[in-house]
Design a protein around this motif. Structure first.
Motif, mmCIF file in Angstrom:
data_model
loop_
_atom_site.group_PDB
_atom_site.id
_atom_site.type_symbol
_atom_site.label_atom_id
_atom_site.label_comp_id
_atom_site.label_asym_id
_atom_site.label_seq_id
_atom_site.Cartn_x
_atom_site.Cartn_y
_atom_site.Cartn_z
ATOM 1 N N GLU A 14 0.837 -1.194 0.000
ATOM 2 C CA GLU A 14 0.000 0.000 0.000
ATOM 3 C C GLU A 14 0.874 1.247 0.000
ATOM 4 N N ALA A 15 0.642 2.143 -0.948
ATOM 5 C CA ALA A 15 1.420 3.379 -1.046
ATOM 6 C C ALA A 15 1.034 4.339 0.069
ATOM 7 N N SER A 16 2.039 5.028 0.578
ATOM 8 C CA SER A 16 1.832 6.037 1.611
ATOM 9 C C SER A 16 2.931 7.080 1.444
ATOM 10 N N VAL A 20 6.069 2.663 1.475
ATOM 11 C CA VAL A 20 5.184 1.564 1.104
ATOM 12 C C VAL A 20 4.918 0.769 2.376
ATOM 13 N N LEU A 21 3.651 0.548 2.644
ATOM 14 C CA LEU A 21 3.255 -0.270 3.786
ATOM 15 C C LEU A 21 3.073 -1.698 3.273
ATOM 16 N N VAL A 22 3.913 -2.601 3.758
ATOM 17 C CA VAL A 22 3.876 -3.997 3.340
ATOM 18 C C VAL A 22 2.970 -4.754 4.303
ATOM 19 N N HIS A 23 1.924 -5.365 3.771
ATOM 20 C CA HIS A 23 0.996 -6.159 4.576
ATOM 21 C C HIS A 23 1.337 -7.628 4.332
ATOM 22 N N TYR A 24 1.653 -8.337 5.396
ATOM 23 C CA TYR A 24 2.047 -9.734 5.268
ATOM 24 C C TYR A 24 1.470 -10.554 6.414
ATOM 25 N N SER A 38 8.853 3.558 -3.164
ATOM 26 C CA SER A 38 7.586 3.899 -3.812
ATOM 27 C C SER A 38 7.090 2.674 -4.575
ATOM 28 N N LEU A 39 5.774 2.622 -4.785
ATOM 29 C CA LEU A 39 5.213 1.511 -5.562
ATOM 30 C C LEU A 39 5.767 1.506 -6.979
ATOM 31 N N ARG A 53 0.388 -4.357 -9.780
ATOM 32 C CA ARG A 53 -0.294 -3.102 -9.494
ATOM 33 C C ARG A 53 -1.761 -3.279 -9.861
ATOM 34 N N CYS A 54 -2.659 -2.911 -8.961
ATOM 35 C CA CYS A 54 -4.084 -3.037 -9.235
ATOM 36 C C CYS A 54 -4.796 -1.700 -9.016
ATOM 37 N N HIS A 55 -4.060 -0.726 -8.523
ATOM 38 C CA HIS A 55 -4.624 0.574 -8.176
ATOM 39 C C HIS A 55 -3.453 1.538 -8.021
ATOM 40 N N ARG A 56 -3.734 2.813 -8.092
ATOM 41 C CA ARG A 56 -2.683 3.813 -7.904
ATOM 42 C C ARG A 56 -1.964 3.621 -6.556
ATOM 43 N N SER A 57 -2.689 3.143 -5.571
ATOM 44 C CA SER A 57 -2.143 3.006 -4.221
ATOM 45 C C SER A 57 -1.868 1.573 -3.775
ATOM 46 N N TYR A 58 -2.124 0.582 -4.638
ATOM 47 C CA TYR A 58 -1.989 -0.809 -4.197
ATOM 48 C C TYR A 58 -1.324 -1.714 -5.225
ATOM 49 N N MET A 59 -0.576 -2.680 -4.694
ATOM 50 C CA MET A 59 -0.100 -3.834 -5.454
ATOM 51 C C MET A 59 -0.552 -5.051 -4.660
ATOM 52 N N VAL A 60 -0.949 -6.106 -5.355
ATOM 53 C CA VAL A 60 -1.490 -7.275 -4.669
ATOM 54 C C VAL A 60 -0.759 -8.540 -5.113
#
Length: 111
Positions: A14-16, A20-24, A38-39, A53-60
């Motif tokens: 998640e971009a911030s 980048v905030l990594v969710h795991y 940066s993403l 990349r699936c959104h300006r602010s997210y990679m999944v």
């Protein structure tokens, strides 16, 4: 300091701002790690690992998607975690995400 994860534990990025905030996942608990990057810089590096990349602010992590469905605001990705994590897909990235999910072995995905 460096964050090292198994691909199967990575959920999404998640971009911030310039971070980048990594969710795991650790066992069945979702954790977060703040990375100074940066993403955009991570996008090409992660693509071969099916983290898109699936959104300006997210990679999944495509391997963590349990369901894809149309929502009120467009396509949504539901992730394989105990909490109900839903990531929006922007129109720009929809074709690439759908194509990538179509390449995966058959699962509970639906549109």
């Amino acid at each position: 300091m460096r964050l090292s994860l198994k691909k199967s534990d990575l959920l999404f990025l998640e971009a911030s701002e310039n971070y980048v905030l990594v969710h795991y996942r650790v066992r069945n608990e979702v954790k977060q790690y703040l990375l100074r990057n940066s993403l955009k810089k991570l996008e090409n590096e992660m693509k071969p690992h099916h983290i898109l990349r699936c959104h300006r602010s997210y990679m999944v992590n495509i391997g963590q998607v349990k369901m894809m469905q149309k929502g009120k605001k467009g396509l949504e990705l539901h992730l394989s975690v105990p909490e109900n994590v839903v990531i929006q897909v922007s129109k720009t990235y929809e074709p690439a995400i759908i194509a990538e999910l179509d390449l995966l072995p058959s699962t509970d995905q639906s549109v």
